[in-house]
Structure formats: structure tokens, C-alpha cells
Design an enzyme around this catalytic site. Structure first.
Site, mmCIF file in Angstrom:
data_model
loop_
_atom_site.group_PDB
_atom_site.id
_atom_site.type_symbol
_atom_site.label_atom_id
_atom_site.label_comp_id
_atom_site.label_asym_id
_atom_site.label_seq_id
_atom_site.Cartn_x
_atom_site.Cartn_y
_atom_site.Cartn_z
ATOM 1 N N GLU A 1 72.768 82.327 39.973
ATOM 2 C CA GLU A 1 73.483 81.617 38.911
ATOM 3 C C GLU A 1 74.983 81.824 39.055
ATOM 4 O O GLU A 1 75.436 82.931 39.320
ATOM 5 C CB GLU A 1 72.985 82.161 37.565
ATOM 6 C CG GLU A 1 73.609 81.560 36.349
ATOM 7 C CD GLU A 1 73.054 82.176 35.055
ATOM 8 O OE1 GLU A 1 71.975 82.810 35.068
ATOM 9 O OE2 GLU A 1 73.717 82.019 34.018
ATOM 10 N N GLU B 1 81.505 80.272 31.248
ATOM 11 C CA GLU B 1 81.041 80.456 29.870
ATOM 12 C C GLU B 1 82.233 80.537 28.930
ATOM 13 O O GLU B 1 83.272 81.106 29.279
ATOM 14 C CB GLU B 1 80.179 81.713 29.744
ATOM 15 C CG GLU B 1 78.790 81.520 30.342
ATOM 16 C CD GLU B 1 77.820 82.590 29.911
ATOM 17 O OE1 GLU B 1 76.899 82.307 29.132
ATOM 18 O OE2 GLU B 1 77.993 83.733 30.365
ATOM 19 N N TRP C 1 74.862 77.144 23.047
ATOM 20 C CA TRP C 1 73.757 77.991 22.578
ATOM 21 C C TRP C 1 74.216 79.040 21.578
ATOM 22 O O TRP C 1 75.369 79.460 21.583
ATOM 23 C CB TRP C 1 72.987 78.590 23.746
ATOM 24 C CG TRP C 1 73.740 79.486 24.665
ATOM 25 C CD1 TRP C 1 74.503 79.110 25.727
ATOM 26 C CD2 TRP C 1 73.779 80.922 24.639
ATOM 27 N NE1 TRP C 1 75.014 80.211 26.353
ATOM 28 C CE2 TRP C 1 74.592 81.332 25.720
ATOM 29 C CE3 TRP C 1 73.202 81.888 23.813
ATOM 30 C CZ2 TRP C 1 74.836 82.678 25.989
ATOM 31 C CZ3 TRP C 1 73.454 83.230 24.083
ATOM 32 C CH2 TRP C 1 74.256 83.608 25.157
ATOM 33 N N THR D 1 75.315 91.119 22.647
ATOM 34 C CA THR D 1 75.476 89.673 22.791
ATOM 35 C C THR D 1 76.289 89.110 21.631
ATOM 36 O O THR D 1 77.182 88.279 21.822
ATOM 37 C CB THR D 1 74.085 89.001 22.827
ATOM 38 O OG1 THR D 1 73.329 89.599 23.880
ATOM 39 C CG2 THR D 1 74.197 87.503 23.055
#
Ligand code: NAG
Ligand code: NAG
Ligand code: NAG
Ligand code: NAG
Ligand code: NAG
Ligand code: NAG
Ligand code: NAG
Ligand code: NAG
Ligand code: NAG
Ligand code: NAG
Length: 352
Positions: free
Chosen positions: A168, A172, A260, A271
Site C-alpha cells: 500500500e 492521507e 472514513w 487512531t
């Protein structure tokens, strides 16, 4: 660095809504799927049909050729004047890449149709976010997306390459800071080095202004660019460990764009902190629009396959000698349609 924890977690969080929709037999590289449900989906569950498409992991499936082949790269510019090239539900896609360039994996999209057409990815309190993936894969290439990010704490806008074995490459944008983008890579689902994430200044507010974000992925090096200016370069040779394994993204990948929810109750604290805190569902923007959103104006893909495919090539497949740490990739002329049955002949090994 703390980023090791914070950036490593979002991937897991984001896969969760889809994973909940699956269930049944689980799979991984050491415990592949049985013959009856041969395909290991991107969420790590065995199945048939759509489980064998985008994200199906050949190394964790029953056989290396259980998954459908990955449609070969095609260079081009994708505008979003309307949504006619976007198939609305990935689990019902028949694999016809002539008809559709993108599929919706989860959530909801809209065409705002201002200034010639824009794709809006929506996030609501109930939809778990939205992800749209390219139907075709890229095995090295330069991808530029022109987008406006969200601007809300706890909400992340992302544009990433994602392979079937979870290599990946990320852009972001945690919405709490709209003058900063973050670069990152994963190798087979893991962050290869604790300090691999980077932060990069954006010249003006990323919510109000379009900017170009580029991933220039080549066999020997990888660069991230903002508005055509290189902000970071990573060399393949720097990613070879003392064990000789190259922890550098090297497998065919789809290009995925998403918005998201990171700042929600079910997220890990790391997170939530990384994303700037909990989402405020009473935000006036949310109240007036009925959703949070990120807006995509254009995507340009320039394929840079190390050896250009001949005309009859349709796809990439994992070669017979693929192993856990060294996936081998070949061109194939097999049909990429879901119900095409047996795979065709496999072409020359591009690494030989
Ligand atoms: C793979 O799956 C098996 C069975 O679910 C599990 O026991 C094992 O721990 C998993 N291995 C890894 C590396 O996740
Ligand atoms: C795939 O889509 C194209 C374009 O819409 C169409 O012409 C073709 O018949 C489709 N192929 C199959 C196998 O459905
Ligand atoms: C796609 O269809 C499946 C099955 O009907 C449904 O469960 C899923 O929510 C749909 N996904 C999207 C993104 O609409
Ligand atoms: C947002 O990002 C900019 C640019 O990197 C940085 O200077 C600033 O300190 C950041 N703001 C916050 C609140 O973290
Ligand atoms: C980046 O370069 C391309 C091609 O040269 C050009 O079309 C585009 O406008 C540039 N983008 C920015 C933001 O400067
Ligand atoms: C967390 O849970 C509480 C209680 O259910 C709820 O009111 C709140 O909206 C949730 N927070 C987020 C950000 O979803
Ligand atoms: C792929 O190529 C092989 C040999 O060149 C040929 O026999 C086969 O029919 C081709 N398959 C497809 C789907 O074109
Ligand atoms: C494609 O065709 C060429 C010659 O026409 C042949 O050498 C090659 O093996 C074929 N490749 C595949 C993947 O079928
Ligand atoms: C696969 O085998 C070929 C020789 O047949 C070799 O050149 C290539 O390096 C191998 N690939 C991997 C990933 O082991
Ligand atoms: C989805 C949609 O309504 N698209 C329209 C946006 O505006 C352009 C130009 O005015 C039309 O061509 C699209 O069909």
C-alpha cells in the site's frame, strides 16, 4: 515513533465495516482457503464470486490461480462529469473493465456537478465511510489525483494504492489539519519501518482548494508530489532488510479513494488522536449537507510497467513460483470477467 502505532491502526479500522458483512471461514498465508470456497477476500474470509475479485489474495487462496486475474493497467485521465463509469456496488461487478473504470466498495457517492462535474465521497453517521476503487490495476506508474479533502476532526480523506497482498502507498489527510498531507507505505499489510510515515505542507487550505497529489511509483524508487513538486522520495534499495527481503511495494495495485471515520467510539485511542479527536455529528457542515464529504475532480494514471505489455495481455497474475515474501508477477491473456471460467495461458515471467 508514535506514528508507528497511529498510522498502522487505521487500515484495520477502515476494513472493519466490510469485514462485518462477510464472515465464515477465515484465511491467511499460513492457512489458505479450502477448495470449496477457494478465494481469500481482502477482509480475510473465504468465498466464491466477488470474493475472487479486487483484493482477493492469491497467496492466501486455495491455489495461486483461484483469484480472478488483475486487469492490466491502462493510462488515461478520468474526469467525473458524471458517474457513468462508476459501478455502484463492487460485490455485484461482473469484471467488465471496458464498461467501468471504478467500483464503489462501500458507502455512498454523489455527483456535485459544479464546475464541470465532481465526484463526492460521502460519510454519514451510519454509512461507515465511502471507498471507490479502480477496476484496473497498476504495476508501477504515476497516479495524480486532484481533490479537496474534508476539514473535520476525526475524519480522514485518503488516496492510496492497494495490492492483493496489501502492499500500500498512501496519501492521507486527517481533517483536523487542512494544510498538511501524510505519506506512508505498507508492505504486505505491515509498516516496514517505524519512521516510514511523513508529513508534508500544502500551500493552501486543502478543503477549499483543489491540489494535485501524486504517487510516482517506480521499480527502484517512489515519490510523493504535491502540485507537481516532489515532497518525498523513498528508494527500493533502502527497504531491503538484513534478511535480504525487499519490503517495498512491488505487487499490482488498484487505486482507491476514500473518506472514513477514524474518530468514532470503536476506534483505538491512537487512531482517534491521530485523526484529531472524535467526530462532531452536530457540525453545521454536517447538519446543512446531511453528510461529510471529500471531492474528487480528476485522476490521471500513467502506467509504467517495467516491460510494456503486448496487445494480447489482459491482466496480471501471481506466478507459479510466488512465495510469501517474494510474489512473482506475470502478464496473462486470461479473461478478467468474473464468470469466464478457466484462466488462459500465462505469459512470460517479467522477472526472468
Ligand atoms: C492464520 O489463520 C489461522 C486460522 O484462523 C490462525 O490460527 C493463525 O494464527 C493465522 N496466522 C496468522 C499469521 O495470522
Ligand atoms: C463489456 O462492456 C462493453 C461496454 O459497455 C460492452 O460492449 C461489452 O459487451 C461488455 N462485455 C461483456 C462480456 O459483457
Ligand atoms: C452491495 O450489495 C450488497 C448485497 O446486496 C449489500 O449488502 C451492500 O451493502 C451493497 N454495497 C453498497 C456499497 O451499496
Ligand atoms: C498543521 O500543519 C501545518 C503544516 O504542516 C503545521 O505547521 C501546523 O502546526 C499544523 N497544525 C496543527 C494544529 O497541528
Ligand atoms: C502539473 O503538471 C501538469 C502537466 O505538466 C499540468 O497540467 C498541471 O496543471 C500541473 N499542476 C499544478 C497544480 O501545477
Ligand atoms: C459515541 O457513542 C455515543 C453514545 O452512543 C454517541 O452519542 C456518540 O455520538 C458516539 N460518538 C461518535 C463520534 O460517533
Ligand atoms: C491465450 O494465449 C494462448 C496461447 O498464446 C491461447 O491458446 C489462448 O487461447 C489465449 N487465451 C485467451 C483468453 O485469449
Ligand atoms: C501475446 O502474443 C505474443 C505474440 O503474438 C506471444 O509471444 C505472447 O506469448 C502472448 N502473450 C500472452 C500473455 O498470451
Ligand atoms: C520465478 O522463476 C523465475 C525463473 O523461472 C525466476 O527468474 C524468478 O526470479 C522467480 N520469481 C520469484 C519471485 O521467485
Ligand atoms: C450527473 C450530472 O448531472 N452530470 C451533468 C453535469 O453537467 C454537465 C455539463 O453541464 C452534463 O454534461 C452532465 O451530464
Amino acid at each position: 515513533m508514535y506514528r508507528f502505532l497511529t498510522l498502522a491502526l487505521p487500515l484495520v479500522v477502515y476494513l472493519a465495516p466490510g469485514a462485518r458483512a462477510q464472515g465464515g471461514t477465515t484465511c491467511n498465508i499460513t492457512t489458505p482457503c479450502p477448495n470449496s470456497v477457494p478465494c481469500c477476500s481482502s477482509f480475510g474470509f473465504c468465498g466464491t464470486g466477488s470474493f475472487c475479485q479486487t483484493g482477493c489474495n492469491p497467496l492466501a487462496s486455495h491455489a495461486l490461480d483461484s483469484c480472478r486475474p488483475d486487469p492490466v493497467c491502462q493510462s488515461g485521465t478520468h474526469a467525473f462529469t458524471d458517474n457513468s463509469r462508476i459501478f455502484s456496488n463492487a460485490t455485484k461487478f461482473d469484471g467488465n473493465v471496458t464498461a467501468y473504470d471504478w467500483v464503489v466498495n462501500s458507502g455512498n457517492i454523489m455527483n456535485t456537478n459544479s464546475s464541470g462535474g465532481e465526484l463526492a465521497l460521502l460519510l454519514t453517521e451510519t454509512n461507515g465511510g465511502t471507498r471507490v476503487s479502480s477496476t484496473r490495476y497498476i504495476h508501477y506508474g504515476r497516479i495524480t489525483v486532484t481533490l479537496k479533502t474534508g476539514r473535520w476532526a476525526g475524519i480522514v480523506t485518503a488516496a492510496v494504492t492497494m495490492s492483493d497482498v496489501k502492499d500500500e502507498i498512501d496519501w492521507e489527510f486527517p481533517g483536523a489539519n487542512t494544510t498538511q498531507g501524510q505519506s506512508n507505505i505498507f508492505w504486505q499489510g505491515f509498516i516496514p519501518e517505524k519512521t516510514i510515515g511523513g508529513t508534508h505542507d500544502i500551500s493552501s487550505d486543502s478543503f477549499s482548494n483543489y491540489h494535485d497529489y501524486t504517487i510516482d511509483w517506480q521499480e527502484d524508487q517512489l515519490s510523493w508530489l504535491i502540485d507537481n513538486k516532489t515532497v518525498r522520495t523513498l528508494k527500493q534499495s533502502d527497504m531491503v532488510g538484513s534478511d535480504g527481503v525487499s519490503r517495498y511495494p512491488n505487487t499490482p495495485s488498484s487505486f482507491q479513494m476514500s473518506i472514513w471515520p477514524a474518530g468514532i467510539n470503536s476506534s483505538a485511542q491512537g487512531t482517534i488522536d491521530w485523526a484529531g479527536g472524535m467526530i462532531n455529528w452536530d457540525d453545521p457542515d454536517y447538519k446543512s449537507a446531511g453528510h461529510f464529504y471529500a471531492t474528487i475532480k480528476q485522476v490521471t494514471i500513467e502506467c509504467k510497467d517495467p516491460a510494456p505489455p503486448s496487445q494480447n495481455v489482459t491482466s496480471y497474475v501471481y506466478a507459479g513460483n510466488s512465495s510469501a515474501f517474494t510474489p512473482g508477477v506475470q502478464f496473462s491473456n486470461a479473461s478478467v470477467l468474473l464468470n469466464a471460467g478457466e484462466r488462459g495461458a500465462v505469459g512470460r515471467d517479467r522477472f526472468s
